[in-house]
Structures are given as structure tokens and as C-alpha cells.
Write an enzyme that holds these catalytic residues in place. Structure first.
Site, PDB file in Angstrom:
ATOM      1  N   SER A 104       1.573   5.820   4.458  1.00  0.00           N
ATOM      2  CA  SER A 104       0.537   6.219   5.418  1.00  0.00           C
ATOM      3  C   SER A 104      -0.816   5.554   5.170  1.00  0.00           C
ATOM      4  CB  SER A 104       0.382   7.752   5.450  1.00  0.00           C
ATOM      5  OG  SER A 104       1.592   8.349   5.849  1.00  0.00           O
ATOM      6  N   SER A 105      -0.808   4.419   4.485  1.00  0.00           N
ATOM      7  CA  SER A 105      -2.066   3.708   4.232  1.00  0.00           C
ATOM      8  C   SER A 105      -2.499   2.830   5.405  1.00  0.00           C
ATOM      9  CB  SER A 105      -1.962   2.857   2.963  1.00  0.00           C
ATOM     10  OG  SER A 105      -0.971   1.849   3.120  1.00  0.00           O
ATOM     11  N   GLY A 106      -1.591   2.570   6.345  1.00  0.00           N
ATOM     12  CA  GLY A 106      -1.956   1.775   7.512  1.00  0.00           C
ATOM     13  C   GLY A 106      -1.312   0.402   7.585  1.00  0.00           C
ATOM     14  N   LYS A 107      -0.327   0.140   6.737  1.00  0.00           N
ATOM     15  CA  LYS A 107       0.315  -1.175   6.708  1.00  0.00           C
ATOM     16  C   LYS A 107       0.989  -1.537   8.032  1.00  0.00           C
ATOM     17  CE  LYS A 107       2.997  -0.048   3.350  1.00  0.00           C
ATOM     18  NZ  LYS A 107       2.623   1.379   3.296  1.00  0.00           N
ATOM     19  N   THR A 108       1.694  -0.587   8.613  1.00  0.00           N
ATOM     20  CA  THR A 108       2.423  -0.864   9.851  1.00  0.00           C
ATOM     21  C   THR A 108       1.468  -1.191  10.988  1.00  0.00           C
ATOM     22  OG1 THR A 108       4.239   0.547   9.117  1.00  0.00           O
ATOM     23  CG2 THR A 108       4.136   0.049  11.475  1.00  0.00           C
ATOM     24  N   ASP A 136      10.544   0.487   4.993  1.00  0.00           N
ATOM     25  CA  ASP A 136      11.089   1.582   5.798  1.00  0.00           C
ATOM     26  C   ASP A 136      12.309   1.121   6.591  1.00  0.00           C
ATOM     27  OD1 ASP A 136       9.157   3.351   4.893  1.00  0.00           O
ATOM     28  OD2 ASP A 136       7.869   3.098   6.648  1.00  0.00           O
ATOM     29  N   GLY A 190       0.843  -1.189   0.000  1.00  0.00           N
ATOM     30  CA  GLY A 190       0.000   0.000   0.000  1.00  0.00           C
ATOM     31  C   GLY A 190       0.872   1.230   0.000  1.00  0.00           C
TER      32      GLY A 190
END
Length: 177
Positions: free
Chosen positions: A13-17, A37, A10
Site C-alpha cells: 500500500s505504498s503506492g507502487k501500482t 501481486d 516499497g
């Protein structure tokens, strides 16, 4: 066969982490979470500043060169080796080249049981998260929101604009064998 690798693709800042952390908390076996990252953070300054490395433009654009691709390939070989040795891996990635990026990852993970997950998020919501985080180049989230999914084939997709990370992780967990 048992799922060995979960790939979360994604935009920034899509929410993967957040999903990755939730998966680690709810899946019954231990899973190692690795992110693109992590790779970027581990790079020497020479790769972050050189034209053959990875560069971040003022409007959020990301350019990668041959030097970065070489290091990225070694990174993926290492991830695949860990999975082949029995580690369960959650890979949080950003397919900047869409389907071409997936093909590179797929080649490295050949022979492993992979669950491909698209993590979608409305560009405006991702941009808001980007601002709130304060550790990203402005514009990156909006630029990547759709392009990272172009030509990519998934086993399932989740949308963090419509569901919290834990809900998305629970959906993904039902597909982990």
C-alpha cells in the site's frame, strides 16, 4: 545504455501500482507492468497454504518458504528473459528481506540496465490505504513500511506520502534513459 527494467520497491500500500500505471501513461515507449501481486495471485492453493510456500499471518506478517522462492526464481528468470528480448519492464516488488531480496533480483537481472527506485510512504498513511483497499491483511503495510528498504541501494527514491503518483512517476521518468 537504455533503461530496460524499472524496479519499484516499497511496502504494501505504498503506492507502487499507482506509480507504475502513471509511468505506463507518460513514458514514450510501451512498458509492461508486472507485480509480485501478479505472481502471488497466480499461485496454486497448495503454495498459499503450505509451509514451504507463502503465508500471511493475522497481524500482517508474511513468511516465505523454499517452495515460494523456487517459483519466484523462475518468475524472475522469465522477467529477465522478456527484458533481454526487448520488452521494457516495470517491476513492482516488496523486498521482504531488504538488501538480501535486492541481491536475489539483481542476480537475475544481471547484464540489464536497471533503474532501482525506492517507494517510501509513512507507515500510518500506508495503513490507512490498506484499510481503504480492503484486500490486504491488516498490519501488512505498517510492518513493511521500513523493513523493505533496509540495506537496499537505489538510484532514486520517491515518497507517496508527500507527492501524488503522477508526480512520483514524472520524477522517475526523468531518470529513464
Amino acid at each position: 545504455m537504455t533503461t530496460q527494467v524499472i524496479v519499484l520497491n516499497g511496502g504494501s500500500s505504498s503506492g507502487k501500482t499507482g506509480i507504475s500505471r502513471c509511468l505506463q501513461a507518460i513514458l514514450p515507449q510501451p512498458w509492461i507492468s508486472l507485480s509480485v501481486d501478479d505472481l502471488v495471485d497466480a499461485l496454486p492453493t497448495s503454495v498459499l497454504e503450505g509451509t514451504s510456500g507463502i503465508t500471511f499471518g493475522e497481524q500482517g506478517e508474511v513468511a516465505v518458504g523454499a517452495g515460494f522462492r523456487e517459483i519466484e526464481s523462475a518468475w524472475m528468470i522469465g522477467i529477465a528473459a522478456m527484458a533481454r528480448a526487448g520488452a521494457r519492464i516495470i517491476l513492482d516488488d516488496v523486498f521482504l528481506s531488504g538488501g538480501e531480496s535486492q541481491d536475489r533480483v539483481r542476480r537475475q537481472l544481471e547484464g540489464l540496465e536497471v533503474l532501482w527506485v525506492g517507494v517510501r510512504c509513512d507507515a500510518e498513511i500506508a495503513a490507512g490505504r490498506e484499510i481503504a483497499r480492503g484486500d490486504r491483511t491488516g498490519g501488512m503495510a505498517a510492518q513493511q513500511a521500513d523493513v523493505v528498504h533496509e540495506g537496499v541501494t537505489y538510484n532514486l527514491e520517491v515518497d507517496t506520502a508527500k507527492a501524488e503518483s503522477l508526480t512520483c512517476a514524472r520524477t522517475i521518468a526523468t531518470h529513464v534513459t
